[in-house]
Design a protein around this motif. Structure first.
Motif, mmCIF file in Angstrom:
data_model
loop_
_atom_site.group_PDB
_atom_site.id
_atom_site.type_symbol
_atom_site.label_atom_id
_atom_site.label_comp_id
_atom_site.label_asym_id
_atom_site.label_seq_id
_atom_site.Cartn_x
_atom_site.Cartn_y
_atom_site.Cartn_z
ATOM 1 N N LEU A 95 -1.062 -120.466 71.637
ATOM 2 C CA LEU A 95 -0.389 -120.977 72.830
ATOM 3 C C LEU A 95 0.289 -122.299 72.476
ATOM 4 N N LEU A 96 1.576 -122.404 72.812
ATOM 5 C CA LEU A 96 2.293 -123.662 72.613
ATOM 6 C C LEU A 96 2.010 -124.565 73.806
ATOM 7 N N ALA A 97 1.221 -125.592 73.559
ATOM 8 C CA ALA A 97 0.933 -126.580 74.596
ATOM 9 C C ALA A 97 1.882 -127.764 74.387
ATOM 10 N N SER A 98 1.366 -128.972 74.345
ATOM 11 C CA SER A 98 2.208 -130.151 74.192
ATOM 12 C C SER A 98 1.321 -131.370 74.088
ATOM 13 N N GLU A 99 1.852 -132.433 73.476
ATOM 14 C CA GLU A 99 1.123 -133.698 73.518
ATOM 15 C C GLU A 99 0.978 -134.173 74.964
ATOM 16 N N SER A 100 1.831 -133.668 75.853
ATOM 17 C CA SER A 100 1.744 -134.020 77.270
ATOM 18 C C SER A 100 0.471 -133.487 77.916
ATOM 19 N N ALA A 101 -0.222 -132.570 77.216
ATOM 20 C CA ALA A 101 -1.516 -132.110 77.717
ATOM 21 C C ALA A 101 -2.540 -133.238 77.734
ATOM 22 N N PHE A 102 -2.366 -134.215 76.844
ATOM 23 C CA PHE A 102 -3.286 -135.352 76.757
ATOM 24 C C PHE A 102 -2.643 -136.638 77.259
ATOM 25 N N ASN A 103 -1.361 -136.805 76.996
ATOM 26 C CA ASN A 103 -0.605 -137.942 77.524
ATOM 27 C C ASN A 103 0.206 -137.455 78.726
ATOM 28 N N ILE A 104 -0.444 -137.282 79.871
ATOM 29 C CA ILE A 104 0.243 -136.715 81.031
ATOM 30 C C ILE A 104 1.452 -137.587 81.380
ATOM 31 N N PRO A 105 2.645 -137.031 81.319
ATOM 32 C CA PRO A 105 3.836 -137.847 81.597
ATOM 33 C C PRO A 105 3.976 -138.131 83.088
ATOM 34 N N VAL A 106 4.121 -139.386 83.436
ATOM 35 C CA VAL A 106 4.185 -139.759 84.856
ATOM 36 C C VAL A 106 5.421 -139.167 85.512
ATOM 37 N N GLU A 107 6.465 -138.889 84.703
ATOM 38 C CA GLU A 107 7.704 -138.364 85.283
ATOM 39 C C GLU A 107 7.658 -136.861 85.515
ATOM 40 N N GLY A 115 2.541 -131.695 82.659
ATOM 41 C CA GLY A 115 1.379 -132.089 81.872
ATOM 42 C C GLY A 115 0.133 -131.319 82.249
ATOM 43 N N VAL A 116 -0.060 -131.124 83.544
ATOM 44 C CA VAL A 116 -1.229 -130.371 84.014
ATOM 45 C C VAL A 116 -1.191 -128.941 83.485
ATOM 46 N N SER A 117 -0.021 -128.323 83.502
ATOM 47 C CA SER A 117 0.085 -126.941 83.012
ATOM 48 C C SER A 117 -0.218 -126.863 81.523
ATOM 49 N N LYS A 118 0.157 -127.877 80.769
ATOM 50 C CA LYS A 118 -0.093 -127.861 79.328
ATOM 51 C C LYS A 118 -1.562 -128.161 79.011
ATOM 52 N N THR A 119 -2.208 -128.972 79.832
ATOM 53 C CA THR A 119 -3.653 -129.162 79.675
ATOM 54 C C THR A 119 -4.373 -127.837 79.899
ATOM 55 N N ALA A 120 -3.904 -127.076 80.858
ATOM 56 C CA ALA A 120 -4.485 -125.754 81.120
ATOM 57 C C ALA A 120 -4.330 -124.835 79.913
ATOM 58 N N VAL A 135 -7.837 -117.895 68.042
ATOM 59 C CA VAL A 135 -7.004 -118.380 69.146
ATOM 60 C C VAL A 135 -6.923 -119.892 69.045
ATOM 61 N N ASN A 136 -5.717 -120.416 69.031
ATOM 62 C CA ASN A 136 -5.509 -121.856 68.931
ATOM 63 C C ASN A 136 -4.353 -122.280 69.822
ATOM 64 N N SER A 137 -4.298 -123.565 70.104
ATOM 65 C CA SER A 137 -3.122 -124.131 70.764
ATOM 66 C C SER A 137 -2.440 -125.090 69.798
ATOM 67 N N VAL A 138 -1.140 -125.233 69.963
ATOM 68 C CA VAL A 138 -0.337 -126.127 69.135
ATOM 69 C C VAL A 138 0.305 -127.158 70.043
ATOM 70 N N LEU A 139 0.253 -128.414 69.633
ATOM 71 C CA LEU A 139 0.711 -129.513 70.471
ATOM 72 C C LEU A 139 1.914 -130.210 69.844
ATOM 73 N N PRO A 140 3.123 -129.723 70.138
ATOM 74 C CA PRO A 140 4.294 -130.471 69.681
ATOM 75 C C PRO A 140 4.425 -131.782 70.455
ATOM 76 N N GLY A 141 5.038 -132.760 69.803
ATOM 77 C CA GLY A 141 5.456 -133.960 70.509
ATOM 78 C C GLY A 141 6.920 -133.833 70.849
ATOM 79 N N PRO A 142 7.613 -134.941 71.062
ATOM 80 C CA PRO A 142 9.057 -134.867 71.318
ATOM 81 C C PRO A 142 9.756 -134.134 70.172
ATOM 82 N N THR A 143 10.437 -133.066 70.495
ATOM 83 C CA THR A 143 11.055 -132.201 69.491
ATOM 84 C C THR A 143 12.506 -131.942 69.897
ATOM 85 N N LEU A 144 13.393 -132.027 68.926
ATOM 86 C CA LEU A 144 14.823 -131.910 69.219
ATOM 87 C C LEU A 144 15.225 -130.445 69.346
#
Length: 259
Positions: free
Chosen positions: A133-145, A150-155, A174-183
């Motif tokens: 599952l492609l999650a995101s660093e936003s799963a841990f650093n919930i973006p205020v904007e 962020g909540v969906s990626k934590t899930a 089964v693993n999740s992958v957490l990309p950060g800002p990606t172009l």
């Protein structure tokens, strides 16, 4: 390390562009038959043509149960599934209505849930499989904007961990992958107004965005889609057989924790 996925069927959702396309292309280059997915036939056909012989496509919107059923009719089994499909929409919490929350939940979470219910039993029967599952660093650093995103990626991270435990001892990881800002194309679109305003190349605009809004980044730039894909191709390979239930970072060091 020579990753050989010959004979494997690899389904990558949301893969007509961006990170998903780079993953599908990487898996095809490793020998897998890559199944490209997108909402429109034209985009799917274009992506399949770019990848070449080791690819075929299915056009369907996986944000609904009906779209998922259409996918399963075309691809009843897969050895590798990458639940990459995702959306994001910046919006203040108090301006984010139920429909926005529900759309993010259906696309970012339930699409992965449906994929897991469908494809994990077949992997278990074979004694081998990879579900990512492609999650995101936003799963841990919930973006205020975009708290809803962020909540969906934590899930997604929680879902991957639970599924890994459910598949214990089966040969399926089964693993999740957490990309950060990606172009990716999506991020390029988000930054287009600033690119036009500044007159700078998109790479420089993305770097400035990272340094301002993700100042904890250690690489101090946006990642390339291929850098995320490389992690996924490894996790999809036999070499990653002892890695399961993990949240693997490709975040450029944005998440400031030791684990």
């Amino acid at each position: 390390m020579n990753i050989d996925l010959s004979g494997k069927i690899a389904l990558v959702t949301g893969s007509t562009e961006g990170i998903g396309f780079a993953i599908a292309q990487g898996l095809a280059r490793a020998g897998a038959t890559a199944i490209v997915n997108g909402r429109t036939q034209a985009n799917v056909d274009a992506a399949v043509a770019r990848i070449g012989g080791n690819a075929r496509g299915v056009a369907t919107d996986l944000g609904s149960a009906e779209g998922h059923a259409a996918l399963v009719a075309a691809v009843p089994q897969a050895d590798i599934v990458v639940s990459n499909l995702g959306i994001f929409q910046p919006a203040d919490f108090f301006d984010t209505d139920d429909a926005t929350w529900d759309r993010h939940w259906q696309v970012n979470v339930m699409a992965g849930v449906r994929l897991a219910r469908t494809y994990l039993p077949g992997m278990e029967a074979k004694g081998w499989g990879r579900f990512l599952l492609l999650a995101s660093e936003s799963a841990f650093n919930i973006p205020v904007e975009m708290i809803h995103y962020g909540v969906s990626k934590t899930a997604d991270v929680a879902l991957a961990r639970g599924l890994a435990k459910r598949m214990a001892g089966t040969g399926v990881t089964v693993n999740s992958v957490l990309p950060g800002p990606t172009l990716s194309e999506g991020v390029e679109a988000m930054l287009e107004a600033e690119r036009v305003k500044s007159g700078k190349p998109i790479e420089e605009v993305a770097t400035a965005f990272v340094q301002e809004h993700r100042s904890g980044s250690i690489i101090q730039r946006a990642a390339r889609v291929e850098e995320v894909a490389n992690m996924v191709v490894y996790l999809a390979s036999p070499f990653a057989s002892a890695t399961t239930g993990a949240a693997l970072r490709v975040d450029g060091g944005v998440i400031d924790t030791l684990m």
